[in-house]
Write a protein that holds these residues in place. Sequence first.
Motif, mmCIF file in Angstrom:
data_model
loop_
_atom_site.group_PDB
_atom_site.id
_atom_site.type_symbol
_atom_site.label_atom_id
_atom_site.label_comp_id
_atom_site.label_asym_id
_atom_site.label_seq_id
_atom_site.Cartn_x
_atom_site.Cartn_y
_atom_site.Cartn_z
ATOM 1 N N ALA A 133 13.927 45.745 97.857
ATOM 2 C CA ALA A 133 15.213 46.401 98.047
ATOM 3 C C ALA A 133 15.302 46.989 99.450
ATOM 4 O O ALA A 133 16.359 46.966 100.085
ATOM 5 C CB ALA A 133 15.407 47.501 97.004
ATOM 6 N N GLU A 136 16.052 44.345 101.837
ATOM 7 C CA GLU A 136 17.451 43.983 101.718
ATOM 8 C C GLU A 136 18.308 44.971 102.488
ATOM 9 O O GLU A 136 19.282 44.609 103.140
ATOM 10 C CB GLU A 136 17.840 43.975 100.243
ATOM 11 N N HIS A 137 17.916 46.213 102.419
ATOM 12 C CA HIS A 137 18.631 47.247 103.148
ATOM 13 C C HIS A 137 18.620 46.963 104.642
ATOM 14 O O HIS A 137 19.646 47.052 105.326
ATOM 15 C CB HIS A 137 17.971 48.596 102.854
ATOM 16 N N LEU A 242 13.073 56.745 96.078
ATOM 17 C CA LEU A 242 13.857 57.919 95.716
ATOM 18 C C LEU A 242 14.128 57.979 94.235
ATOM 19 O O LEU A 242 14.840 58.837 93.766
ATOM 20 C CB LEU A 242 15.168 57.895 96.485
ATOM 21 N N LEU B 86 20.464 48.798 93.532
ATOM 22 C CA LEU B 86 19.051 48.885 93.894
ATOM 23 C C LEU B 86 18.901 49.352 95.335
ATOM 24 O O LEU B 86 18.109 50.226 95.640
ATOM 25 C CB LEU B 86 18.398 47.507 93.768
ATOM 26 N N GLN B 87 19.678 48.752 96.227
ATOM 27 C CA GLN B 87 19.578 49.091 97.644
ATOM 28 C C GLN B 87 20.003 50.522 97.911
ATOM 29 O O GLN B 87 19.483 51.179 98.800
ATOM 30 C CB GLN B 87 20.455 48.174 98.482
ATOM 31 N N ALA B 89 19.365 53.077 96.679
ATOM 32 C CA ALA B 89 18.296 54.047 96.574
ATOM 33 C C ALA B 89 17.612 54.289 97.907
ATOM 34 O O ALA B 89 17.100 55.368 98.163
ATOM 35 C CB ALA B 89 17.268 53.561 95.558
ATOM 36 N N VAL B 90 17.621 53.294 98.758
ATOM 37 C CA VAL B 90 16.889 53.427 100.017
ATOM 38 C C VAL B 90 17.818 53.679 101.202
ATOM 39 O O VAL B 90 17.405 53.586 102.333
ATOM 40 C CB VAL B 90 16.041 52.172 100.291
ATOM 41 N N MET B 91 19.048 53.984 100.904
ATOM 42 C CA MET B 91 20.014 54.161 101.976
ATOM 43 C C MET B 91 20.267 55.624 102.266
ATOM 44 O O MET B 91 20.500 56.394 101.364
ATOM 45 C CB MET B 91 21.353 53.568 101.558
ATOM 46 N N ARG B 111 19.140 55.175 86.680
ATOM 47 C CA ARG B 111 18.102 54.760 87.607
ATOM 48 C C ARG B 111 16.750 55.400 87.294
ATOM 49 O O ARG B 111 15.704 54.790 87.465
ATOM 50 C CB ARG B 111 18.493 55.089 89.038
ATOM 51 N N LEU B 114 14.470 53.532 85.191
ATOM 52 C CA LEU B 114 14.016 52.229 85.656
ATOM 53 C C LEU B 114 12.489 52.142 85.716
ATOM 54 O O LEU B 114 11.886 51.136 85.358
ATOM 55 C CB LEU B 114 14.607 51.941 87.041
ATOM 56 N N LEU B 128 13.221 41.477 88.028
ATOM 57 C CA LEU B 128 14.022 42.319 88.913
ATOM 58 C C LEU B 128 13.594 42.128 90.361
ATOM 59 O O LEU B 128 14.429 42.037 91.268
ATOM 60 C CB LEU B 128 13.860 43.779 88.529
ATOM 61 N N ALA B 132 15.835 40.808 93.418
ATOM 62 C CA ALA B 132 15.984 41.480 94.699
ATOM 63 C C ALA B 132 15.670 40.515 95.838
ATOM 64 O O ALA B 132 16.352 40.491 96.865
ATOM 65 C CB ALA B 132 15.068 42.695 94.766
#
Lengths: 243, 243
Positions: A133, A136-137, A242, B86-87, B89-91, B111, B114, B128, B132
């Motif tokens: 992920a 992907e970001h 997170l 999913l993404q 979360a890392v943004m 989430r 998960l 999953l 991704a």
Amino acid sequence: MNVSCHACPIRKLSLFKPMRDGDVAAMDRFKTGELRIDPGTPLLLEGSGSAQLFTCLSGQGVRHKTLPDGNRQVLNFIFPGDFIGLQAAVMDEMQHSAEASTDMVLCVFDRSALYDFFRQHPERGFDLTWAAALEEHFLGDALVTLGQRTALERVAWAFVRVWLRLAPMMPDGARAVPFPHRQQDLADALGLSLVHTNKTLARLRSMQVAAWRDGELTISDWDRLCDLAQLPRDTSLPLRPLF
Amino acid sequence: MNVSCHACPIRKLSLFKPMRDGDVAAMDRFKTGELRIDPGTPLLLEGSGSAQLFTCLSGQGVRHKTLPDGNRQVLNFIFPGDFIGLQAAVMDEMQHSAEASTDMVLCVFDRSALYDFFRQHPERGFDLTWAAALEEHFLGDALVTLGQRTALERVAWAFVRVWLRLAPMMPDGARAVPFPHRQQDLADALGLSLVHTNKTLARLRSMQVAAWRDGELTISDWDRLCDLAQLPRDTSLPLRPLF
DNA sequence: CGAATGTTTGATCCTTGTCAACTGCTGTGG
DNA sequence: CCACAGCAGTTGACAAGGATCAAACATTCG
């Protein structure tokens, strides 16, 4: 062969939780060996033929796709600690490969063992998903850059990215990070022509913002660079999950 | 609330192996509920604030990032069956959100659950990860398009992608697929200006290759479209894991 | 030394962006 | 029922950012 993997970046990649001994052992069982390659050597990742996953232990490279007409798009630069090959599994229709820009040492994993790895160590599997992920970001960011930014902004953005990725691995106060690629590589990464990339680099240099010479990237004016890239000055790389 | 999820696309997403009853039950426990939203409604995904994952049950939308200067980049269009969040979360550093183009029905997941889901159902977690990686593959294709293709090629490429994604969901022999977005959305997805996108669409129409009108995409000359997009004519979407 | 590779710079062209105006449609309120 | 606003799509004129072409320069290597 000794396959212990204490320095192996897949551990770093998964270091969100402390690793238990069992995990380490499993990782080592998963590991196939090490590979060292010379500059210019392609890492075969095409289609489903390749049964391997890699992590980069040292050196740098590029991951790219090639269009039928010969145009090349660099998807990302490969830095120590990066995980390569997950995507290759789902690729068929397009050339997709990676190439070393310097001497590289890679950690090789057997893709077919990945499934078992997931079953036996779900937490690590979770980390892998998270890593995917994250990748992907980054690609999303690159997409924004190619779609919406001007040449100057693109180069600035790339420099910020590279700096953020590599600076933490340098001794404190280092003024330069290694970025041993050709201007053509950066051009292909940013969707610009070589000539225009060169001129833009010159502009950035004459502006006293950043200079990339002899495989080293030096940043003189971080704030202006971030402004150019339309990024907040306190930008940092997401590193921890997170959720 | 009845949270059974028989039509839920996260199942489709994971259809690589038949699902066992235990999996279904776990999935339902994982599910929080359903959400229906109107056209134009933003799905909040910004930063780490959102604790939710979604799959699209019906309708279409766009996922996009916005630059400080207001420019917008559409990362992808959201179709029934797609998994979103999913993404997110890392943004942090950049605006990132999704918006409905039509009425949409979403399946909502928690989430925070998960992680447990991974522990209890490693195989699904594996799926999953694969999903991704697949997403990443698509983004990579988009990157190639923005970086290396001309306007005409970009639009052709987009049409091929949309068609491949939606055609299998249509009754056999259908000549059109629903694509209920504005030209501005496509322009933002392809890194083109609205005006130029419009003119390119007109060109494609006058070439009798493909027409997109009233929210419907009709393809008249598949072979020429693929040629324009620099894609093989037998292109298909990767759907099954190869490892 | 010559060949190969990568960088630099200038001149020119063209694809695409920007600006602006107009059309057609839909919904709203007087 | 019509006037009008708002929005998406369409079209033309013009400008510009970046591509292309071409040539020179620097460095390394055999």
